[in-house]
Enzyme design. Structure first.
Site, short mmCIF file in Angstrom:
data_model
loop_
_atom_site.label_atom_id
_atom_site.label_comp_id
_atom_site.label_asym_id
_atom_site.label_seq_id
_atom_site.Cartn_x
_atom_site.Cartn_y
_atom_site.Cartn_z
N ARG A 1 0.95 -1.13 -0.11
CA ARG A 1 -0.02 -0.06 0.14
C ARG A 1 0.59 1.34 -0.01
O ARG A 1 2.15 1.24 0.53
CB ARG A 1 -0.87 0.17 1.24
CG ARG A 1 -1.72 -1.21 1.24
CD ARG A 1 -2.58 -1.25 2.65
NE ARG A 1 -3.67 -2.08 2.79
CZ ARG A 1 -3.63 -2.98 3.55
NH1 ARG A 1 -2.43 -3.52 4.06
NH2 ARG A 1 -4.50 -4.10 3.41
N HIS B 1 -2.08 2.28 -5.75
CA HIS B 1 -3.08 1.07 -5.94
C HIS B 1 -3.18 0.28 -6.92
O HIS B 1 -3.54 -0.83 -6.87
CB HIS B 1 -4.61 1.80 -5.33
CG HIS B 1 -5.58 0.64 -5.12
ND1 HIS B 1 -5.34 -0.21 -3.86
CD2 HIS B 1 -6.72 0.33 -5.52
CE1 HIS B 1 -6.42 -0.96 -3.82
NE2 HIS B 1 -7.20 -0.65 -4.88
N ARG C 1 -0.42 -2.15 -7.04
CA ARG C 1 -0.90 -3.05 -5.99
C ARG C 1 -1.93 -4.19 -6.50
O ARG C 1 -1.87 -5.42 -6.53
CB ARG C 1 -1.56 -2.85 -4.67
CG ARG C 1 -1.92 -3.54 -3.57
CD ARG C 1 -2.21 -2.72 -2.29
NE ARG C 1 -3.25 -3.13 -1.36
CZ ARG C 1 -2.63 -4.31 -0.53
NH1 ARG C 1 -1.43 -4.41 -0.24
NH2 ARG C 1 -3.60 -4.60 0.38
N HIS D 1 -4.63 -8.74 3.98
CA HIS D 1 -6.08 -8.64 4.03
C HIS D 1 -6.66 -9.53 5.29
O HIS D 1 -5.96 -10.85 5.58
CB HIS D 1 -6.85 -9.12 2.95
CG HIS D 1 -6.93 -8.23 1.70
ND1 HIS D 1 -7.10 -8.64 0.32
CD2 HIS D 1 -6.54 -6.88 1.77
CE1 HIS D 1 -6.79 -7.55 -0.37
NE2 HIS D 1 -6.51 -6.52 0.49
N LYS E 1 -2.62 -1.92 7.63
CA LYS E 1 -3.86 -1.26 8.34
C LYS E 1 -3.99 -1.80 9.74
O LYS E 1 -3.66 -2.87 10.19
CB LYS E 1 -5.00 -1.66 7.63
CG LYS E 1 -5.03 -0.98 6.33
CD LYS E 1 -6.73 -1.18 5.45
CE LYS E 1 -6.63 -0.53 4.36
NZ LYS E 1 -7.93 -0.46 3.77
N TYR F 1 -10.72 -8.14 -4.49
CA TYR F 1 -9.62 -7.27 -4.96
C TYR F 1 -9.01 -7.90 -6.38
O TYR F 1 -8.21 -7.26 -6.99
CB TYR F 1 -8.68 -7.27 -4.06
CG TYR F 1 -7.73 -6.24 -3.84
CD1 TYR F 1 -6.53 -6.35 -4.73
CD2 TYR F 1 -7.96 -4.94 -3.07
CE1 TYR F 1 -5.72 -5.35 -4.74
CE2 TYR F 1 -6.85 -4.00 -2.97
CZ TYR F 1 -5.61 -4.29 -3.85
OH TYR F 1 -4.78 -3.29 -3.88
#
Length: 304
Positions: A149, A240, A243, A266, A171, A275
């Site tokens: 990211r 992104h 990615r 994830h 995250k 995704y």
């Protein structure tokens, strides 16, 4: 200047959040809660104990009406829910009213992955050999090699690099390690040899700008867009999309959804499935080749 009554509790919440969340998350939550406090003040409401499901529905409805996308609305609702839990813990609310609101339908729009050959030509286009060009090449290769990211790449320090892998904070500041491919490894080695020409004394950031300090998110985005133009890539390029290309290309080759999930960081497999969306023909071909009851027998057509 005296802080408004609504803002006082928001400040307390954000101070607590900052102890565990990333600066980007705190900034996003501050924006979300500021929007709510402005809405409440316009309704002449200055006490959090008045917050109820009706007010929240009107607020979210007004945000949608002014053009806020489903994804942004979903994030805003998540911020309100976490803040409402704080208000419950502080004794200002009896329950969390956000749970009675409906989550917005998430958009399934995803950036189209770049073609493998097209991306290879783009990455193989030589730069001018300057320290900035060497840095840009290392960033490009690392983005595509490891599926990072934007915030993960920008936050890298020199100590996060190991021989064939890199340690990142994803995250929720969740750490993970991802492999670094040979081309990215080579590009990083070249960058580390010239990094000293830009980096300020004592700077720990892996990627630095002209001023010798850590390269910011916006600067990285601008560099990728500029590189796409100067190297003749006829499409907009942003972190992104690299990615997404990493994930799609890897999944098409390996068919290992769980591995791709781990590499992307994830929490839920369903996120990876959306995704790394594959076209139906590719999935059908994989199914026909792998499932023991899917393969047609030679005489099936004769019986039809």
């Amino acid at each position: 200047m005296t802080e408004a009554p609504l803002d006082t509790e928001v400040t307390r919440f954000l101070e607590g959040l900052a102890r565990t969340a990333s600066p980007a998350t705190v900034k996003a939550y501050r924006q979300d809660l500021s929007a709510l406090t402005r809405f409440l003040e316009a309704q002449a409401i200055h006490d959090w104990s008045s917050l109820d499901v009706g007010l929240l529905r009107r607020f979210l409805g007004s945000e949608r009406s002014r053009g806020l996308a489903s994804r942004s609305l979903g994030r805003r609702r998540a911020a309100l829910s976490r803040f409402s839990n704080h208000l419950v813990a502080a004794g200002l609310l009896a329950h969390n009213p956000v749970v009675l609101t409906r989550a917005p339908q998430a958009s399934r729009h995803l950036p189209r992955p770049l073609d493998v050959d097209q991306l290879a030509r783009f990455l193989d286009t030589p730069g001018d050999g300057s320290p900035l060009a060497v840095r840009d090449q290392a960033m490009l290769e690392l983005f595509y090699s490891s599926g990072l990211r934007l915030a993960e790449l920008a936050g890298l320090d020199l100590g996060d690099l190991q021989k064939r892998r890199v340690r990142v904070l994803g995250k929720g500041r969740k750490p993970r390690q991802v492999p670094v491919g040979s081309r990215a490894h080579q590009a990083l080695e070249v960058w580390l040899k010239v990094r000293g020409a830009l980096a300020g004394e004592g700077e720990t950031a892996l990627f630095v700008g002209r001023r010798g300090v850590r390269l910011g998110h916006r600067a990285i985005q601008k560099r990728l867009a500029e590189l796409a133009r100067t190297r003749g890539l006829a499409e907009h390029l942003h972190p992104h999309r690299l990615r997404h290309s990493f994930a799609s290309h890897l999944l098409e080759s390996s068919q290992d959804l769980r591995a791709v999930q781990e590499l992307l960081g994830h929490a839920n497999l369903s996120t990876t499935q959306v995704y790394t969306r594959l076209d139906w023909q590719h999935l059908a071909a994989s199914y026909d080749a792998a499932h023991p009851r899917a393969r047609r027998r030679p005489d099936d057509d004769e019986k039809a």
